[in-house]
Design an enzyme around this catalytic site. Structure first.
Site, PDB file in Angstrom:
ATOM      1  N   CYS A 100       0.859  -1.192   0.000  1.00  0.00           N
ATOM      2  CA  CYS A 100       0.000   0.000   0.000  1.00  0.00           C
ATOM      3  C   CYS A 100       0.890   1.235   0.000  1.00  0.00           C
ATOM      4  CB  CYS A 100      -0.887  -0.027   1.245  1.00  0.00           C
ATOM      5  SG  CYS A 100      -1.962   1.412   1.403  1.00  0.00           S
ATOM      6  N   HIS A 131     -10.047   1.540   2.186  1.00  0.00           N
ATOM      7  CA  HIS A 131      -9.517   2.861   2.542  1.00  0.00           C
ATOM      8  C   HIS A 131     -10.648   3.829   2.868  1.00  0.00           C
ATOM      9  CE1 HIS A 131      -5.191   2.683   2.064  1.00  0.00           C
ATOM     10  NE2 HIS A 131      -5.266   2.147   0.855  1.00  0.00           N
ATOM     11  N   HIS A 186      -9.326  -3.570  -1.549  1.00  0.00           N
ATOM     12  CA  HIS A 186      -8.286  -2.775  -0.872  1.00  0.00           C
ATOM     13  C   HIS A 186      -8.655  -1.289  -0.908  1.00  0.00           C
ATOM     14  CE1 HIS A 186      -3.874  -1.953   0.083  1.00  0.00           C
ATOM     15  NE2 HIS A 186      -4.336  -0.763  -0.243  1.00  0.00           N
ATOM     16  N   GLU A 187      -9.041  -0.796  -2.096  1.00  0.00           N
ATOM     17  CA  GLU A 187      -9.340   0.643  -2.225  1.00  0.00           C
ATOM     18  C   GLU A 187     -10.586   1.015  -1.429  1.00  0.00           C
ATOM     19  OE1 GLU A 187      -7.105   2.421  -3.179  1.00  0.00           O
ATOM     20  OE2 GLU A 187      -5.939   0.962  -4.303  1.00  0.00           O
TER      21      GLU A 187
HETATM   22 NI    NI Z   1      -3.635   1.221  -0.089  1.00  0.00          NI
END
Ligand code: NI
Length: 185
Positions: free
Chosen positions: A105, A151, A147-148
């Site tokens: 990341c 966030h 993953h995004e």
């Molecule tokens: Ni990331």
């Protein structure tokens, strides 16, 4: 366009849920999108979420890559893979199956972790013109989306790990079965 500073793990902007975008067609959002695309390219990432550039809004950009290639020439072509700009994204998981793979990341520099992710999902959102986007994703594409979108909920990949002994410095990646130059998101 401006290359923005990337927030690193420990900054509060990465720890709390981002706010929904009320008007996806707002002018200031277009500038943010362009800055995020330039920042992602400069950092050689394949995905970036707005909180990573200190903007607590539900917006992600990422390249639609089916599977990352270990081949360097092909990997460079992946930078030209279709770019998805997704505002207020939503995910619907379509399987119970998960698979572990290494993730990095841009907000957790220098580390890699083995992270379980669902292998098949559907995602939706709108683009900066206000058009609906709806897609199915599998494999690496599905991993990047998870993953995004994490966030946007204040979640970083180490929080998804089940075995923290597999959180390693990238300089030690030679000891593990990992592509030498894997993708950062
Ligand atoms: Ni990331």
């Amino acid at each position: 366009m401006t290359i923005r500073k990337i927030a690193r793990m420990g900054h509060p902007v990465l720890c709390h849920p981002a706010a929904a975008v009320e008007d996806p067609t707002e002018g200031a959002l277009k500038d943010l999108v362009l800055d995020m695309i330039e920042t992602m390219a400069d950092a050689q990432g394949v995905g970036l979420a707005a909180p990573q550039v200190y903007e607590s809004r539900r917006l992600v950009v990422f390249h639609e890559i089916e599977e990352p290639s270990p081949d360097e020439e092909e990997a460079q072509e992946q930078a030209g893979a279709p770019l998805i700009i997704l505002i207020n994204p939503q995910i619907e998981i379509l399987t119970d199956e998960t698979i572990e793979d290494w993730e990095g990341c841009l907000s957790v520099p220098g580390l890699r972790g083995l992270v379980p992710r669902y292998t098949h999902l559907r995602y939706s959102g709108v683009d900066p013109e206000g058009h609906l986007i709806e897609r199915e994703a599998r494999g690496f594409h599905a991993r990047v989306v998870q993953h995004e979108c994490d966030h946007l909920d204040g979640i970083l990949y180490p929080q998804r790990m089940t075995n923290l002994s597999k959180l390693i410095f990238e300089t030690e990646s030679r000891h593990w079965d990992m592509p030498p130059d894997d993708e950062l998101v």
